[in-house]
Design a protein around this motif. Structure first.
Motif, PDB file in Angstrom:
ATOM      1  N   ARG A 177       0.827  -1.214   0.000  1.00  0.00           N
ATOM      2  CA  ARG A 177       0.000   0.000   0.000  1.00  0.00           C
ATOM      3  C   ARG A 177       0.858   1.259   0.000  1.00  0.00           C
ATOM      4  O   ARG A 177       0.542   2.253  -0.642  1.00  0.00           O
ATOM      5  CB  ARG A 177      -0.914   0.027   1.225  1.00  0.00           C
ATOM      6  N   ALA A 178       1.957   1.219   0.752  1.00  0.00           N
ATOM      7  CA  ALA A 178       2.796   2.413   0.901  1.00  0.00           C
ATOM      8  C   ALA A 178       3.896   2.489  -0.160  1.00  0.00           C
ATOM      9  O   ALA A 178       4.198   3.565  -0.675  1.00  0.00           O
ATOM     10  CB  ALA A 178       3.421   2.432   2.289  1.00  0.00           C
ATOM     11  N   TYR A 179       4.509   1.340  -0.463  1.00  0.00           N
ATOM     12  CA  TYR A 179       5.665   1.311  -1.361  1.00  0.00           C
ATOM     13  C   TYR A 179       5.440   0.271  -2.450  1.00  0.00           C
ATOM     14  O   TYR A 179       5.727  -0.903  -2.258  1.00  0.00           O
ATOM     15  CB  TYR A 179       6.932   0.938  -0.583  1.00  0.00           C
ATOM     16  N   ASN A 180       4.956   0.708  -3.580  1.00  0.00           N
ATOM     17  CA  ASN A 180       4.692  -0.254  -4.655  1.00  0.00           C
ATOM     18  C   ASN A 180       5.024   0.352  -6.012  1.00  0.00           C
ATOM     19  O   ASN A 180       4.350   0.102  -7.001  1.00  0.00           O
ATOM     20  CB  ASN A 180       3.227  -0.703  -4.610  1.00  0.00           C
ATOM     21  N   THR A 181       6.069   1.178  -6.032  1.00  0.00           N
ATOM     22  CA  THR A 181       6.445   1.874  -7.257  1.00  0.00           C
ATOM     23  C   THR A 181       7.676   1.230  -7.875  1.00  0.00           C
ATOM     24  O   THR A 181       8.613   0.886  -7.169  1.00  0.00           O
ATOM     25  CB  THR A 181       6.762   3.355  -6.961  1.00  0.00           C
ATOM     26  N   ARG A 182       7.651   1.103  -9.172  1.00  0.00           N
ATOM     27  CA  ARG A 182       8.822   0.605  -9.900  1.00  0.00           C
ATOM     28  C   ARG A 182       9.412   1.752 -10.710  1.00  0.00           C
ATOM     29  O   ARG A 182       8.705   2.429 -11.450  1.00  0.00           O
ATOM     30  CB  ARG A 182       8.424  -0.560 -10.808  1.00  0.00           C
ATOM     31  N   MET A 231      20.719   6.165  -5.531  1.00  0.00           N
ATOM     32  CA  MET A 231      19.424   6.818  -5.645  1.00  0.00           C
ATOM     33  C   MET A 231      19.523   8.291  -5.263  1.00  0.00           C
ATOM     34  O   MET A 231      18.971   9.180  -5.930  1.00  0.00           O
ATOM     35  CB  MET A 231      18.411   6.093  -4.765  1.00  0.00           C
ATOM     36  N   SER A 232      20.269   8.588  -4.198  1.00  0.00           N
ATOM     37  CA  SER A 232      20.394   9.959  -3.718  1.00  0.00           C
ATOM     38  C   SER A 232      21.112  10.851  -4.722  1.00  0.00           C
ATOM     39  O   SER A 232      20.860  12.056  -4.779  1.00  0.00           O
ATOM     40  CB  SER A 232      21.140   9.977  -2.383  1.00  0.00           C
ATOM     41  N   HIS A 233      21.994  10.254  -5.524  1.00  0.00           N
ATOM     42  CA  HIS A 233      22.690  11.007  -6.566  1.00  0.00           C
ATOM     43  C   HIS A 233      21.879  11.115  -7.855  1.00  0.00           C
ATOM     44  O   HIS A 233      22.361  11.708  -8.826  1.00  0.00           O
ATOM     45  CB  HIS A 233      24.047  10.359  -6.864  1.00  0.00           C
ATOM     46  N   GLY A 234      20.698  10.547  -7.873  1.00  0.00           N
ATOM     47  CA  GLY A 234      19.818  10.711  -9.018  1.00  0.00           C
ATOM     48  C   GLY A 234      19.889   9.627 -10.062  1.00  0.00           C
ATOM     49  O   GLY A 234      19.289   9.765 -11.136  1.00  0.00           O
ATOM     50  N   PHE A 235      20.570   8.533  -9.780  1.00  0.00           N
ATOM     51  CA  PHE A 235      20.653   7.434 -10.744  1.00  0.00           C
ATOM     52  C   PHE A 235      19.494   6.462 -10.542  1.00  0.00           C
ATOM     53  O   PHE A 235      19.174   6.096  -9.409  1.00  0.00           O
ATOM     54  CB  PHE A 235      21.974   6.678 -10.578  1.00  0.00           C
ATOM     55  N   ARG A 236      18.879   6.061 -11.630  1.00  0.00           N
ATOM     56  CA  ARG A 236      17.925   4.955 -11.540  1.00  0.00           C
ATOM     57  C   ARG A 236      18.719   3.727 -11.099  1.00  0.00           C
ATOM     58  O   ARG A 236      19.755   3.410 -11.688  1.00  0.00           O
ATOM     59  CB  ARG A 236      17.254   4.697 -12.885  1.00  0.00           C
ATOM     60  N   THR A 237      18.222   3.059 -10.082  1.00  0.00           N
ATOM     61  CA  THR A 237      19.023   2.018  -9.444  1.00  0.00           C
ATOM     62  C   THR A 237      18.304   0.681  -9.461  1.00  0.00           C
ATOM     63  O   THR A 237      17.139   0.594  -9.066  1.00  0.00           O
ATOM     64  CB  THR A 237      19.355   2.418  -7.990  1.00  0.00           C
ATOM     65  N   ALA A 238      19.024  -0.341  -9.923  1.00  0.00           N
ATOM     66  CA  ALA A 238      18.517  -1.714  -9.864  1.00  0.00           C
ATOM     67  C   ALA A 238      19.539  -2.562  -9.114  1.00  0.00           C
ATOM     68  O   ALA A 238      20.743  -2.458  -9.358  1.00  0.00           O
ATOM     69  CB  ALA A 238      18.284  -2.274 -11.258  1.00  0.00           C
ATOM     70  N   VAL A 239      19.062  -3.365  -8.198  1.00  0.00           N
ATOM     71  CA  VAL A 239      19.910  -4.290  -7.449  1.00  0.00           C
ATOM     72  C   VAL A 239      19.619  -5.699  -7.951  1.00  0.00           C
ATOM     73  O   VAL A 239      18.469  -6.151  -7.915  1.00  0.00           O
ATOM     74  CB  VAL A 239      19.632  -4.197  -5.938  1.00  0.00           C
ATOM     75  N   ILE A 240      20.649  -6.381  -8.423  1.00  0.00           N
ATOM     76  CA  ILE A 240      20.468  -7.731  -8.962  1.00  0.00           C
ATOM     77  C   ILE A 240      20.600  -8.720  -7.811  1.00  0.00           C
ATOM     78  O   ILE A 240      21.706  -9.024  -7.343  1.00  0.00           O
ATOM     79  CB  ILE A 240      21.483  -8.019 -10.075  1.00  0.00           C
ATOM     80  N   ALA A 241      19.484  -9.220  -7.345  1.00  0.00           N
ATOM     81  CA  ALA A 241      19.456 -10.038  -6.123  1.00  0.00           C
ATOM     82  C   ALA A 241      20.353 -11.264  -6.216  1.00  0.00           C
ATOM     83  O   ALA A 241      21.067 -11.599  -5.259  1.00  0.00           O
ATOM     84  CB  ALA A 241      18.020 -10.458  -5.814  1.00  0.00           C
ATOM     85  N   LYS A 301      11.987   1.092  -1.050  1.00  0.00           N
ATOM     86  CA  LYS A 301      12.245   2.529  -0.903  1.00  0.00           C
ATOM     87  C   LYS A 301      13.259   3.145  -1.858  1.00  0.00           C
ATOM     88  O   LYS A 301      13.185   4.347  -2.123  1.00  0.00           O
ATOM     89  CB  LYS A 301      12.718   2.808   0.531  1.00  0.00           C
ATOM     90  N   TYR A 302      14.204   2.371  -2.339  1.00  0.00           N
ATOM     91  CA  TYR A 302      15.338   3.001  -3.008  1.00  0.00           C
ATOM     92  C   TYR A 302      15.617   2.519  -4.431  1.00  0.00           C
ATOM     93  O   TYR A 302      16.240   3.242  -5.204  1.00  0.00           O
ATOM     94  CB  TYR A 302      16.614   2.778  -2.181  1.00  0.00           C
ATOM     95  N   ALA A 303      15.209   1.311  -4.768  1.00  0.00           N
ATOM     96  CA  ALA A 303      15.642   0.713  -6.029  1.00  0.00           C
ATOM     97  C   ALA A 303      14.640  -0.329  -6.485  1.00  0.00           C
ATOM     98  O   ALA A 303      13.714  -0.692  -5.750  1.00  0.00           O
ATOM     99  CB  ALA A 303      17.014   0.057  -5.832  1.00  0.00           C
ATOM    100  N   ASP A 304      14.833  -0.801  -7.694  1.00  0.00           N
ATOM    101  CA  ASP A 304      14.121  -1.981  -8.163  1.00  0.00           C
ATOM    102  C   ASP A 304      15.027  -3.184  -7.931  1.00  0.00           C
ATOM    103  O   ASP A 304      16.156  -3.215  -8.445  1.00  0.00           O
ATOM    104  CB  ASP A 304      13.806  -1.878  -9.657  1.00  0.00           C
ATOM    105  N   VAL A 305      14.582  -4.134  -7.151  1.00  0.00           N
ATOM    106  CA  VAL A 305      15.338  -5.369  -6.961  1.00  0.00           C
ATOM    107  C   VAL A 305      14.875  -6.361  -8.020  1.00  0.00           C
ATOM    108  O   VAL A 305      13.688  -6.680  -8.109  1.00  0.00           O
ATOM    109  CB  VAL A 305      15.150  -5.937  -5.548  1.00  0.00           C
ATOM    110  N   ILE A 306      15.820  -6.809  -8.822  1.00  0.00           N
ATOM    111  CA  ILE A 306      15.500  -7.681  -9.955  1.00  0.00           C
ATOM    112  C   ILE A 306      16.322  -8.961  -9.851  1.00  0.00           C
ATOM    113  O   ILE A 306      17.261  -9.048  -9.055  1.00  0.00           O
ATOM    114  CB  ILE A 306      15.787  -6.975 -11.298  1.00  0.00           C
ATOM    115  N   ASP A 307      15.969  -9.958 -10.660  1.00  0.00           N
ATOM    116  CA  ASP A 307      16.766 -11.172 -10.672  1.00  0.00           C
ATOM    117  C   ASP A 307      17.719 -11.157 -11.873  1.00  0.00           C
ATOM    118  O   ASP A 307      17.668 -10.256 -12.726  1.00  0.00           O
ATOM    119  CB  ASP A 307      15.890 -12.428 -10.663  1.00  0.00           C
TER     120      ASP A 307
END
Length: 209
Positions: free
Chosen positions: A11-16, A161-171, A192-198
């Protein structure tokens, strides 16, 4: 995670955020210390799985012409440049310049065209030239891999993220000494900060560039 907790976060954090147009791959602290059973930082099979995944991602990234940047932790013999972090985290003694545990992990050796950024603190961005270098290269996004998930990967994620880069973390390409901190930090970064992807999603994206 309970269903109630997942629903609460959804509900609160569901943005990609999505991928950028010009990414860089950042490989964080894949150092020998995490792979040596006699070392305090040894993490077992999870870090072997992580580096194997990261190397596969790196291969495809290089074929796509995506810049690859590696970080390592490196201190003066006195540890004075590590400040309070060096005081607090005793295993950082393995990263004094020249220590064998500071060498690259199995199967990883930088290519001549790959930038290596030494750092003294958890984030790949804090006190380094990484942000300005990426900006000068025209990079708008980063794919993060590395060790450990709950430490330097998370810190680098927040700063990216704080520096303005779109961030993805490869789990699949991140590892930690225990699944609890690993999964909890992936969950929170994704919220909160990134898209976690596989790995599969990362490879598909890079192959399509």
């Amino acid at each position: 995670m309970s269903d109630d907790l997942l629903e609460n976060y959804k509900r609160a954090y569901n943005t990609r955020v999505g991928f950028g147009k010009k990414p860089a791959l950042v490989m964080i602290d894949f150092c020998r210390a995490y792979f040596e059973p006699d070392c305090d930082l040894y993490c077992g099979q999870p870090v072997y799985d992580a580096i194997e995944s990261a190397l596969r991602v790196r291969e495809v990234a290089r074929k796509a012409g995506v810049p690859v940047i590696l970080t390592c932790v490196q201190y003066h013999a006195s540890g004075v440049d590590g400040g309070r972090f060096f005081e607090k985290a005793a295993p950082l003694r393995y990263f004094v310049k020249g220590h064998p545990m500071a060498a690259w992990g199995p199967g990883l050796e930088p290519f001549e065209d790959e930038l290596v950024i030494p750092k003294q603190y958890p984030s790949a961005f804090f006190g380094t030239s990484l942000a300005s270098t990426l900006t000068a290269m025209g990079v708008d996004s980063v794919l993060l891999t590395g060790l450990s998930t709950s430490g330097c990967v998370r810190a680098s994620c927040v700063d990216a993220m704080s520096h303005g880069f779109r961030t993805a973390v490869i789990a699949d390409a991140c590892g930690d000494r225990h699944s609890g901190p690993h999964e909890a930090n992936l969950f929170d970064m994704n919220a909160k900060y990134a898209d976690v992807i596989d790995e599969a999603e990362a490879l598909a994206y890079l192959s399509g560039l």
